[in-house]
Design a protein around this motif. Structure first.
Motif, PDB file in Angstrom:
ATOM      1  N   ARG A  15       0.845  -1.182   0.000  1.00  0.00           N
ATOM      2  CA  ARG A  15       0.000   0.000   0.000  1.00  0.00           C
ATOM      3  C   ARG A  15       0.884   1.238   0.000  1.00  0.00           C
ATOM      4  NH1 ARG A  15      -3.095   1.009   5.352  1.00  0.00           N
ATOM      5  NH2 ARG A  15      -1.036   1.716   5.910  1.00  0.00           N
ATOM      6  N   VAL A  16       0.504   2.193  -0.811  1.00  0.00           N
ATOM      7  CA  VAL A  16       1.149   3.502  -0.803  1.00  0.00           C
ATOM      8  C   VAL A  16       0.131   4.478  -0.246  1.00  0.00           C
ATOM      9  CG1 VAL A  16       2.124   5.343  -2.214  1.00  0.00           C
ATOM     10  CG2 VAL A  16       2.622   2.980  -2.774  1.00  0.00           C
ATOM     11  N   ARG A  17       0.473   5.147   0.864  1.00  0.00           N
ATOM     12  CA  ARG A  17      -0.433   6.108   1.489  1.00  0.00           C
ATOM     13  C   ARG A  17       0.054   7.512   1.148  1.00  0.00           C
ATOM     14  NH1 ARG A  17      -3.175   5.182   7.076  1.00  0.00           N
ATOM     15  NH2 ARG A  17      -4.535   4.145   5.620  1.00  0.00           N
ATOM     16  N   ILE A  18      -0.835   8.308   0.567  1.00  0.00           N
ATOM     17  CA  ILE A  18      -0.508   9.673   0.158  1.00  0.00           C
ATOM     18  C   ILE A  18      -1.347  10.628   0.990  1.00  0.00           C
ATOM     19  CG2 ILE A  18      -0.465  11.309  -1.753  1.00  0.00           C
ATOM     20  CD1 ILE A  18      -0.312   8.886  -3.626  1.00  0.00           C
ATOM     21  N   LYS A  19      -0.673  11.545   1.691  1.00  0.00           N
ATOM     22  CA  LYS A  19      -1.356  12.554   2.488  1.00  0.00           C
ATOM     23  C   LYS A  19      -1.067  13.904   1.844  1.00  0.00           C
ATOM     24  CE  LYS A  19      -2.152  13.787   7.273  1.00  0.00           C
ATOM     25  NZ  LYS A  19      -1.719  13.579   8.668  1.00  0.00           N
ATOM     26  N   ARG A  41      -4.662   5.120 -14.547  1.00  0.00           N
ATOM     27  CA  ARG A  41      -4.121   4.830 -15.884  1.00  0.00           C
ATOM     28  C   ARG A  41      -3.185   3.637 -15.853  1.00  0.00           C
ATOM     29  NH1 ARG A  41      -1.044   9.390 -17.149  1.00  0.00           N
ATOM     30  NH2 ARG A  41      -2.347  10.761 -15.942  1.00  0.00           N
ATOM     31  N   THR A  42      -2.452   3.458 -14.736  1.00  0.00           N
ATOM     32  CA  THR A  42      -1.492   2.360 -14.638  1.00  0.00           C
ATOM     33  C   THR A  42      -2.122   1.090 -14.089  1.00  0.00           C
ATOM     34  OG1 THR A  42      -0.792   3.126 -12.462  1.00  0.00           O
ATOM     35  CG2 THR A  42       0.443   3.929 -14.362  1.00  0.00           C
ATOM     36  N   GLY A  43      -3.405   1.132 -13.746  1.00  0.00           N
ATOM     37  CA  GLY A  43      -4.107  -0.076 -13.332  1.00  0.00           C
ATOM     38  C   GLY A  43      -4.054  -0.365 -11.850  1.00  0.00           C
ATOM     39  N   ALA A  44      -3.749   0.600 -11.014  1.00  0.00           N
ATOM     40  CA  ALA A  44      -3.713   0.381  -9.570  1.00  0.00           C
ATOM     41  C   ALA A  44      -5.087   0.630  -8.970  1.00  0.00           C
ATOM     42  CB  ALA A  44      -2.695   1.306  -8.922  1.00  0.00           C
ATOM     43  N   GLU A  45      -5.358  -0.034  -7.867  1.00  0.00           N
ATOM     44  CA  GLU A  45      -6.623   0.150  -7.158  1.00  0.00           C
ATOM     45  C   GLU A  45      -6.458   1.297  -6.162  1.00  0.00           C
ATOM     46  OE1 GLU A  45      -9.360  -2.356  -4.003  1.00  0.00           O
ATOM     47  OE2 GLU A  45      -7.896  -3.411  -5.238  1.00  0.00           O
ATOM     48  N   VAL A  46      -7.409   2.226  -6.153  1.00  0.00           N
ATOM     49  CA  VAL A  46      -7.303   3.421  -5.320  1.00  0.00           C
ATOM     50  C   VAL A  46      -8.441   3.450  -4.311  1.00  0.00           C
ATOM     51  CG1 VAL A  46      -7.253   5.936  -5.308  1.00  0.00           C
ATOM     52  CG2 VAL A  46      -6.217   4.691  -7.193  1.00  0.00           C
ATOM     53  N   ALA A  47      -8.097   3.727  -3.053  1.00  0.00           N
ATOM     54  CA  ALA A  47      -9.090   3.915  -2.002  1.00  0.00           C
ATOM     55  C   ALA A  47      -9.024   5.367  -1.561  1.00  0.00           C
ATOM     56  CB  ALA A  47      -8.815   2.998  -0.820  1.00  0.00           C
ATOM     57  N   GLY A  48     -10.111   6.082  -1.726  1.00  0.00           N
ATOM     58  CA  GLY A  48     -10.109   7.486  -1.323  1.00  0.00           C
ATOM     59  C   GLY A  48     -10.561   8.348  -2.475  1.00  0.00           C
ATOM     60  N   PRO A  49     -10.447   9.613  -2.388  1.00  0.00           N
ATOM     61  CA  PRO A  49      -9.822  10.425  -1.346  1.00  0.00           C
ATOM     62  C   PRO A  49     -10.727  10.575  -0.121  1.00  0.00           C
ATOM     63  CG  PRO A  49     -10.680  11.841  -3.039  1.00  0.00           C
ATOM     64  CD  PRO A  49     -10.899  10.429  -3.513  1.00  0.00           C
ATOM     65  N   LEU A  83      -6.574  12.179   2.138  1.00  0.00           N
ATOM     66  CA  LEU A  83      -5.824  10.938   2.293  1.00  0.00           C
ATOM     67  C   LEU A  83      -6.192   9.987   1.168  1.00  0.00           C
ATOM     68  CD1 LEU A  83      -3.912   9.513   4.343  1.00  0.00           C
ATOM     69  CD2 LEU A  83      -5.951   8.464   5.283  1.00  0.00           C
ATOM     70  N   LEU A  84      -5.177   9.440   0.506  1.00  0.00           N
ATOM     71  CA  LEU A  84      -5.366   8.488  -0.585  1.00  0.00           C
ATOM     72  C   LEU A  84      -4.564   7.228  -0.296  1.00  0.00           C
ATOM     73  CD1 LEU A  84      -4.903  10.651  -3.785  1.00  0.00           C
ATOM     74  CD2 LEU A  84      -6.889   9.310  -3.259  1.00  0.00           C
ATOM     75  N   ASP A  85      -5.130   6.060  -0.567  1.00  0.00           N
ATOM     76  CA  ASP A  85      -4.407   4.801  -0.478  1.00  0.00           C
ATOM     77  C   ASP A  85      -4.392   4.166  -1.857  1.00  0.00           C
ATOM     78  OD1 ASP A  85      -3.758   4.887   2.176  1.00  0.00           O
ATOM     79  OD2 ASP A  85      -5.456   3.679   2.843  1.00  0.00           O
ATOM     80  N   ILE A  86      -3.204   3.803  -2.311  1.00  0.00           N
ATOM     81  CA  ILE A  86      -3.061   3.082  -3.572  1.00  0.00           C
ATOM     82  C   ILE A  86      -2.666   1.662  -3.201  1.00  0.00           C
ATOM     83  CG2 ILE A  86      -1.852   2.931  -5.763  1.00  0.00           C
ATOM     84  CD1 ILE A  86      -1.488   5.949  -5.619  1.00  0.00           C
ATOM     85  N   ILE A  87      -3.538   0.704  -3.519  1.00  0.00           N
ATOM     86  CA  ILE A  87      -3.361  -0.678  -3.100  1.00  0.00           C
ATOM     87  C   ILE A  87      -2.726  -1.468  -4.234  1.00  0.00           C
ATOM     88  CG2 ILE A  87      -4.567  -2.725  -2.253  1.00  0.00           C
ATOM     89  CD1 ILE A  87      -6.747  -0.675  -1.291  1.00  0.00           C
ATOM     90  N   ASN A  88      -1.709  -2.240  -3.894  1.00  0.00           N
ATOM     91  CA  ASN A  88      -0.938  -3.060  -4.834  1.00  0.00           C
ATOM     92  C   ASN A  88      -0.436  -2.237  -6.024  1.00  0.00           C
ATOM     93  OD1 ASN A  88      -1.287  -5.374  -3.286  1.00  0.00           O
ATOM     94  ND2 ASN A  88      -3.181  -5.903  -4.321  1.00  0.00           N
ATOM     95  N   PRO A  89       0.400  -1.219  -5.777  1.00  0.00           N
ATOM     96  CA  PRO A  89       0.903  -0.415  -6.892  1.00  0.00           C
ATOM     97  C   PRO A  89       1.958  -1.167  -7.696  1.00  0.00           C
ATOM     98  CG  PRO A  89       1.957   0.267  -4.875  1.00  0.00           C
ATOM     99  CD  PRO A  89       0.939  -0.780  -4.492  1.00  0.00           C
ATOM    100  N   THR A  90       2.000  -0.887  -8.974  1.00  0.00           N
ATOM    101  CA  THR A  90       3.021  -1.462  -9.841  1.00  0.00           C
ATOM    102  C   THR A  90       4.179  -0.477  -9.953  1.00  0.00           C
ATOM    103  OG1 THR A  90       2.003  -0.498 -11.803  1.00  0.00           O
ATOM    104  CG2 THR A  90       1.267  -2.697 -11.167  1.00  0.00           C
ATOM    105  N   ALA A  91       5.233  -0.889 -10.625  1.00  0.00           N
ATOM    106  CA  ALA A  91       6.369  -0.001 -10.831  1.00  0.00           C
ATOM    107  C   ALA A  91       5.971   1.188 -11.694  1.00  0.00           C
ATOM    108  CB  ALA A  91       7.521  -0.766 -11.480  1.00  0.00           C
ATOM    109  N   ALA A  92       5.067   0.956 -12.642  1.00  0.00           N
ATOM    110  CA  ALA A  92       4.598   2.049 -13.496  1.00  0.00           C
ATOM    111  C   ALA A  92       3.800   3.070 -12.692  1.00  0.00           C
ATOM    112  CB  ALA A  92       3.742   1.488 -14.627  1.00  0.00           C
ATOM    113  N   THR A  93       3.077   2.610 -11.675  1.00  0.00           N
ATOM    114  CA  THR A  93       2.307   3.520 -10.826  1.00  0.00           C
ATOM    115  C   THR A  93       3.234   4.432 -10.035  1.00  0.00           C
ATOM    116  OG1 THR A  93       0.621   1.813 -10.589  1.00  0.00           O
ATOM    117  CG2 THR A  93       0.533   3.647  -9.053  1.00  0.00           C
ATOM    118  N   VAL A  94       4.267   3.853  -9.448  1.00  0.00           N
ATOM    119  CA  VAL A  94       5.233   4.642  -8.667  1.00  0.00           C
ATOM    120  C   VAL A  94       5.956   5.621  -9.571  1.00  0.00           C
ATOM    121  CG1 VAL A  94       7.290   4.502  -7.224  1.00  0.00           C
ATOM    122  CG2 VAL A  94       5.479   2.815  -6.958  1.00  0.00           C
TER     123      VAL A  94
END
Length: 112
Positions: A15-19, A41-49, A83-94
């Motif tokens: 999980r990547v947490r973005i504040k 766009r990169t196919g990651a699942e997003v929880a939030g904002p 607050l945003l959570d990106i669940i199971n990010p890929t390298a393209a997402t980062v």
């Protein structure tokens, strides 16, 4: 005996947490939309904002010198947070998140 529910909880979910913090609510909503578009766009699942409570800082200042104590001005700064959570990010997402151009006045904290 392990059940299917126990196996799901044992899975390691990255999980990547973005504040995000900003003084202006319009700018913060615009930057959240930019981050959401880039991650989807990169196919990651997003929880939030998730909108967090607005922090209010209040300051009281005398209008003149010490003689006129009753004449005061009060100022307030509002800090909006999301607050945003990106669940199971890929390298393209980062990679997409590091290359974003966000407006000035937006503070972004990323925890991995």
């Amino acid at each position: 005996m392990a059940t299917a529910k126990d196996n799901k909880t044992k899975e390691t979910r990255q999980r990547v947490r973005i504040k995000i913090k900003a003084y202006d609510s319009k700018i913060i909503d615009q930057s959240v939309r930019t981050i959401l578009d880039a991650s989807e766009r990169t196919g990651a699942e997003v929880a939030g904002p998730v909108p967090l409570p607005v922090e209010k800082k209040k300051f009281t200042v005398n209008r003149s010198t010490f003689v006129h104590k009753d004449a005061r001005d009060q100022y307030e700064m509002r800090i909006h947070k999301r607050l945003l959570d990106i669940i199971n990010p890929t390298a393209a997402t980062v990679e997409a998140l590091t290359n974003l151009n966000l407006p000035a006045g937006v503070d972004v904290e990323i925890k991995m």
